[in-house]
Write an enzyme that holds these catalytic residues in place. Sequence first.
Site, PDB file in Angstrom:
ATOM      1  N   LYS A  94      12.375  11.082   9.965  1.00 41.73           N
ATOM      2  CA  LYS A  94      10.922  11.411   9.606  1.00 41.73           C
ATOM      3  C   LYS A  94      10.731  13.194   9.977  1.00 41.73           C
ATOM      4  CE  LYS A  94       7.216   9.201   8.112  1.00 41.73           C
ATOM      5  NZ  LYS A  94       7.140   7.595   7.186  1.00 41.73           N
ATOM      6  N   GLY A 194      -8.640  -3.217   2.050  1.00 39.16           N
ATOM      7  CA  GLY A 194      -8.099  -2.167   1.533  1.00 39.16           C
ATOM      8  C   GLY A 194      -7.762  -2.264   0.184  1.00 39.16           C
ATOM      9  N   GLY A 196      -6.693   0.009  -2.144  1.00 37.43           N
ATOM     10  CA  GLY A 196      -6.121   1.444  -2.311  1.00 37.43           C
ATOM     11  C   GLY A 196      -4.789   0.996  -3.462  1.00 37.43           C
ATOM     12  N   VAL A 198      -1.773  -0.200  -3.082  1.00 37.46           N
ATOM     13  CA  VAL A 198      -1.001  -1.306  -2.784  1.00 37.46           C
ATOM     14  C   VAL A 198      -1.852  -2.272  -3.056  1.00 37.46           C
ATOM     15  CG1 VAL A 198       0.285  -2.617  -1.238  1.00 37.46           C
ATOM     16  CG2 VAL A 198       0.626  -0.028  -1.111  1.00 37.46           C
ATOM     17  N   TYR A 200      -4.628  -2.743  -4.792  1.00 34.80           N
ATOM     18  CA  TYR A 200      -4.751  -2.832  -6.126  1.00 34.80           C
ATOM     19  C   TYR A 200      -3.840  -3.536  -6.922  1.00 34.80           C
ATOM     20  CZ  TYR A 200      -5.590  -1.820 -11.010  1.00 34.80           C
ATOM     21  OH  TYR A 200      -5.615  -2.049 -12.498  1.00 34.80           O
TER      22      TYR A 200
END
Length: 367
Positions: A94, A194, A196, A198, A200
């Site tokens: 990362k 949520g 957002g 995902v 949706y």
Amino acid sequence: MHIQNQENSWGTKMKKIFEIISDKNHEQVVYCNDPSSGLKAIIAIHNTILGPSLGGCRMYPYKSEDDALVDVLRLSRGMTYKAAISNLNLGGGKAVIIGDPNKDKSEVLLRSFGKFVDSLGGKYITAEDVGMSVHDMEFIRMETSHVTGVKRAMGGSGDPSILTALGVFVGMKAALKKRLNINSINGLKIGIQGFGKVGYYLCGHLKDAGAEIFGYDIDQERLDTVIKEFGVKPVENDELISMDLDVFSPCALGAILNPESIEKLKCSVIAGAANNQLEDEERDSKLLQKREIMYVPDFVINAGGLINVANELQGYDKEKAKYQVEGIYYILTRIFDYALTNKISTLEAAKLLAERRIEEYYHWNKK
Ligand code: NAD
């Protein structure tokens, strides 16, 4: 005298950093400093036994360098587990860029970061994360080929949320089969926190499967969209947590599951995309196990996005990526069986199986 002090303080600091990175067995941590572009970034490579490390680059205005280091170490280790359990030949890595993405981001800074990524010769492959966009990846791509998550026109895989949502959907089905012995989602009550990207797409799968969807989003526009398109029934967060649901699906925030919220839950399954859903992994996974609520480990169920970008490395094939994401169903079934047999939490089972894959591969390849 001055030099002596400097040497001493350097010596102390070096030891401290080595202690920190050795604690969770990180292989390499690279500090990237480019005054001309203002870039200050840290790349952490946790483990490359299975393959090159892949993980997103996060840009965030960290309060201190220590905060940035802790975050990148934690996130890179998480990627090792996610790649291993998803049967990818990838390791965990990362990167974090210290800065405000709305003020400090520029082409020069992104290309400078790309040069640092390139200098690692493919040992770390970057991708999009919080504070970064597909467009940003294109600037990074100008300096290195070790980048995924570029747009479809550039050979990339496009928006990962579509396959992340598919992974959450199949993961939900695997958990329902194991916990309630049912094959169909038709008529089940699913609560989503949520809506957002995902959340949706997940609604689309659930609506097609005949679920009754409840949920909340602090963004009224997003909430209105899912009410209109998928017939979602709006309920505030507090109510959602304590509702009589078959599945609670956190798709917004981390640390949503803690002793207080776990106490209120009335669902049979928790299956959502949000990262780090448990406030304290050990404590909260055991609390859920005790309450017989099947927790689907977040790093397994939300791996669709990683599987999607990983497919770019062999030349992106949408159908192949989709097929692999559907495999999350079987990965989870194996985790649930292992947890039940060994009377451990699903989280512990997922981590043990990921570690076992890395260990087996290591021994198999040892000369
Ligand atoms: P997103 O930013 O598009 O959506 C998050 C949504 O949560 C937004 O609509 C936001 O308004 C809403 N939200 C924020 N605070 C809330 C609150 N208190 N109550 C209710 N809603 C709230 O993010 P996303 O891409 O859909 O990802 C959702 C989660 O899944 C994140 O935790 C993300 O890290 C994780 N995840 C996403 C992917 C992916 O491919 N997008 C992959 C792996 C994990």
